[in-house]
Design an enzyme around this catalytic site. Structure first.
Site, PDB file in Angstrom:
ATOM      1  N   GLU A   1    -107.174  42.876   3.217  1.00 13.16           N
ATOM      2  CA  GLU A   1    -108.567  42.739   2.215  1.00 13.16           C
ATOM      3  C   GLU A   1    -109.142  44.127   2.983  1.00 13.16           C
ATOM      4  O   GLU A   1    -109.507  44.562   3.868  1.00 13.16           O
ATOM      5  CB  GLU A   1    -109.968  41.755   2.360  1.00 13.16           C
TER       6      GLU A   1
ATOM      7  N   CYS B   1    -146.856  22.993   5.401  1.00  4.89           N
ATOM      8  CA  CYS B   1    -147.160  23.051   7.013  1.00  4.89           C
ATOM      9  C   CYS B   1    -147.491  23.831   7.170  1.00  4.89           C
ATOM     10  O   CYS B   1    -147.131  24.427   6.890  1.00  4.89           O
ATOM     11  CB  CYS B   1    -146.115  22.333   7.759  1.00  4.89           C
TER      12      CYS B   1
ATOM     13  N   CYS C   1    -146.256  26.432  10.482  1.00  4.07           N
ATOM     14  CA  CYS C   1    -144.676  26.698   9.553  1.00  4.07           C
ATOM     15  C   CYS C   1    -144.463  27.349   8.617  1.00  4.07           C
ATOM     16  O   CYS C   1    -143.738  27.696   7.745  1.00  4.07           O
ATOM     17  CB  CYS C   1    -143.587  25.898  10.216  1.00  4.07           C
TER      18      CYS C   1
END
Length: 628
Positions: free
Chosen positions: A172, A560, A563
């Site tokens: 490939e 949050c 984060c």
DNA sequence: GCGGATCAC
DNA sequence: TATGGTGATCCGC
């Protein structure tokens, strides 16, 4: 394939597999996935209209962003050799022509020719089932020297059109033919025809090709079977054409979506095609953007699988941002070898197998001038469970002696098999990177029936970018300065459970183990956290006292504050879990700081060696890791 | 860093 | 009788 009696094939496969250890393991895995799907369905159902509206907005804005940066200017060609191994074998033995033939063994076939595929062979079908479907099937053993030789011939042709073509595998390749088309002022069709004729001339083999604005799409064209075998398909650099093609495309055709992911998308969201994925973007966004890691990586512009790829796959198809996943491996990150052998309970034999693997691995590494410091042992039991154990050493190693020395320790921690869930260890929670995973105990009385299958795995990480030589795998000059550079070794070993006279003892053994996995690993997590109250704040006293950092909040009731991860208010358990994650993170940081200052690294290694008397067997089980 | 899983070929 | 080998990546600790 046309004319395949699918029902018959399914029946034969089922009859041949039913009741086998392999089959039982597949059932176990399926049960696991089902549970996962059920959980996700519950999460979906708990999303309110407001949640969905919120996520729809998030999804839409990302879509707009992506659309605006789309690039349809390149012309990519994906070439795939038709039934490569089988075709090569037929070249060297023309009497095989026209007869159903498979390359591989009774255990597994790698490729079958088109005559054989008419009988309904699937990828990765074991040979004995294939023969049942087609009794006259001819088996030919694999011969990679031949395939490499012919692969090189094809690559010579590829190079004419794109000197920097990307080899996907032996059979490939991806070529950027934008420049060739421009220079010669021809359409891509012309280039493709010429290239395919050239390959056929040089090798006597045929290939199929797909042309599209990016690699992902070019490859998908090959998957779609519309151009196979010996065909080609060109997708114009036009938004409408691309959208039309993609919209009806089954998700499974896309690289990266395999059996499990397909199942989840179908059964949780009812998604079968790429177009449907777009229609479910709010749900996908809600469920797949929860991972902290995902958010972090997204910020760094790395695409995590679920967060981005699944959520907006249809757009990435147009964008080609997905490239890095398919890009050429510039340098290897690991090296390994593994063997499967019949079940045994003979530990001496196991050690012998491991020695052989260690030597093979060491030889492979030295051939490539590699060394490493993370060693992984892989074990497969006779019930097809796979377990791994790993150590990261302070020094880089490559000799078979070094590999074997550490591999033995790893094996020791796995033998004998026990399902005792009380043998908890918190070492990896507190001192991340601690190598000592042994726990001494009395020798186990129980039989540990193993079979085996050993594997050695060596990985290399954190290359020095200054080591340009390393970028070229064909350049042998890179050995000299590498030893103490940044390499990693892994070694693995597979062991299969033994299947002999003491059947009862072993199987109950294993059932116990399976149960532990099934019942606790997934759910226990939530239960443990639910003990806390329903507050959205992280209010652990220890946290407040030992690390005076900001308290976590859910901004706008979704995000949050630490984060940036988004979770709807209704995901109470998940939010608690998330709070817990931040807590654990802080504790871990704290612990490792203490540990580092109080325990010199040298000593840690000493204690490792001492804690590992060979005569004792260790009963530590991996299942345990999941249970805290 | 570790271990379990998934995926591709 | 019998279900592979190699390498990579992601997620959740």
């Amino acid at each position: 394939m046309e004319g395949v009696d699918k029902e018959k094939v399914q029946r034969v496969v089922y009859e041949m597999s039913k009741g086998s250890k392999y089959f039982q393991n597949e059932e176990r895995k399926e049960a696991f996935i089902k549970q996962k799907i059920d959980n996700m369905r519950i999460q979906c159902a708990s999303l309110s209209q407001a949640d969905l509206a919120h996520y729809q907005k998030v999804a839409d804005s990302r879509i707009v962003e992506l659309e605006s940066s789309r690039d349809l200017s390149r012309i990519w060609l994906h070439v795939d050799m038709d039934a490569f191994y089988a075709a090569v074998e037929t070249l060297s033995n023309p009497t095989l022509k026209g007869k159903p033939m498979a390359v591989g063994s009774m255990s597994m076939i790698s490729t079958a020719n088109y005559e054989a595929r008419k009988f309904g062979f699937r990828a990765a079908m074991p040979g004995f089932i294939a023969r049942k479907l087609c009794p006259e099937l001819i088996f030919v053993p694999t011969d990679f020297n031949k395939y490499n030789y012919y692969s090189d011939l094809t690559r010579k042709v590829f190079r004419r059109y794109d000197p920097n073509f990307i080899a996907g595998s032996l059979d490939e390749a991806y070529l950027d033919i934008t420049e060739v088309c421009r220079e010669r002022n021809v359409k891509s069709e012309e280039i493709v025809q010429e290239l395919r004729a050239g390959v056929n001339e040089e090798t006597g083999l045929t290939c199929s090709a797909g042309v599209a604005p990016n690699r992902l799409l070019a490859k998908v064209l090959g998957f779609s079977d519309i151009n196979k075998p010996n065909g080609e398909y060109v997708l114009p650099n036009d938004r409408m054409a691309v959208m039309t093609f993609v919209s009806s495309l089954p998700i499974r055709k896309i690289g990266g979506i395999g059996k499990v992911t397909e199942n989840i998308l179908k059964r949780v969201f009812g998604i079968n095609t790429c177009e449907q994925m777009l229609g479910k973007s709010s749900y996908l966004c809600a469920l797949f953007s929860q991972s902290t890691a995902g958010i972090k990586r997204a910020a760094e512009n790395i695409i995590p699988k679920f967060t981005f790829i699944l959520s907006f796959f249809i757009l990435f198809l147009l964008l080609d941002t997905y490239h890095h996943l398919f890009s050429q491996v510039r340098f290897r990150k690991s090296i390994s070898n593994e063997r499967t052998f019949s079940a045994t309970k003979d530990e001496v034999l196991l050690h012998k197998k491991m020695e052989e693997l260690a030597e093979m691995l060491s030889a492979d590494m030295q051939k490539e001038g590699l060394c490493g410091r993370t060693l992984t042992l892989k074990l497969k039991t006779a019930s097809f469970e796979v377990r791994t154990g790993a150590v990261t050493l302070q020094k880089y190693i490559s000799s078979s002696e070094d590999i074997l020395k550490h591999a033995k320790k790893l094996l020791q921690t796995e033998l004998p098999i026990s399902s005792d869930p009380t043998q908890k260890t918190i070492t990896n929670f507190i001192t991340s990177g601690d190598v000592n995973r042994n726990c001494s105990s009395f020798p186990d009385v129980a039989d540990h029936d193993f079979v085996s299958n050993s594997e050695t795995d060596l990985s290399i990480d954190s290359w020095q970018t200054s080591q340009l030589d390393w970028r070229d795998p064909f350049d042998g000059n890179h050995l000299s300065d590498v030893d103490y550079q940044s390499c990693i070794v892994q070694k693995s070993d597979c062991v299969e459970e033994v299947q002999t006279s003491s059947n009862d003892a072993t199987s109950s053994h294993y059932n116990g183990f399976t149960e532990v996995l099934g019942s606790t690993s997934y759910q226990g997590k939530f239960e443990g956290i639910n003990v806390k109250n329903g507050s959205n704040l992280l209010e652990d006293e220890r946290l407040d006292s030992c690390c005076q950092e900001k308290t976590m909040l859910w901004l706008n009731d979704y995000k949050c504050s630490l984060c940036g991860i988004e979770l709807p208010p209704s995901f109470v358990a998940e939010r608690l879990e998330h709070s817990d994650f931040h807590l654990a993170e802080k504790l871990q940081k704290e612990e490792s700081r203490i540990h580092q200052t109080s325990v010199p690294s040298q000593r840690r290694m000493e204690s490792l060696d001492k804690a590992n008397p060979r005569s004792k067997s260790c009963r530590r089980k991996k299942a345990v890791i999941h249970t805290y």
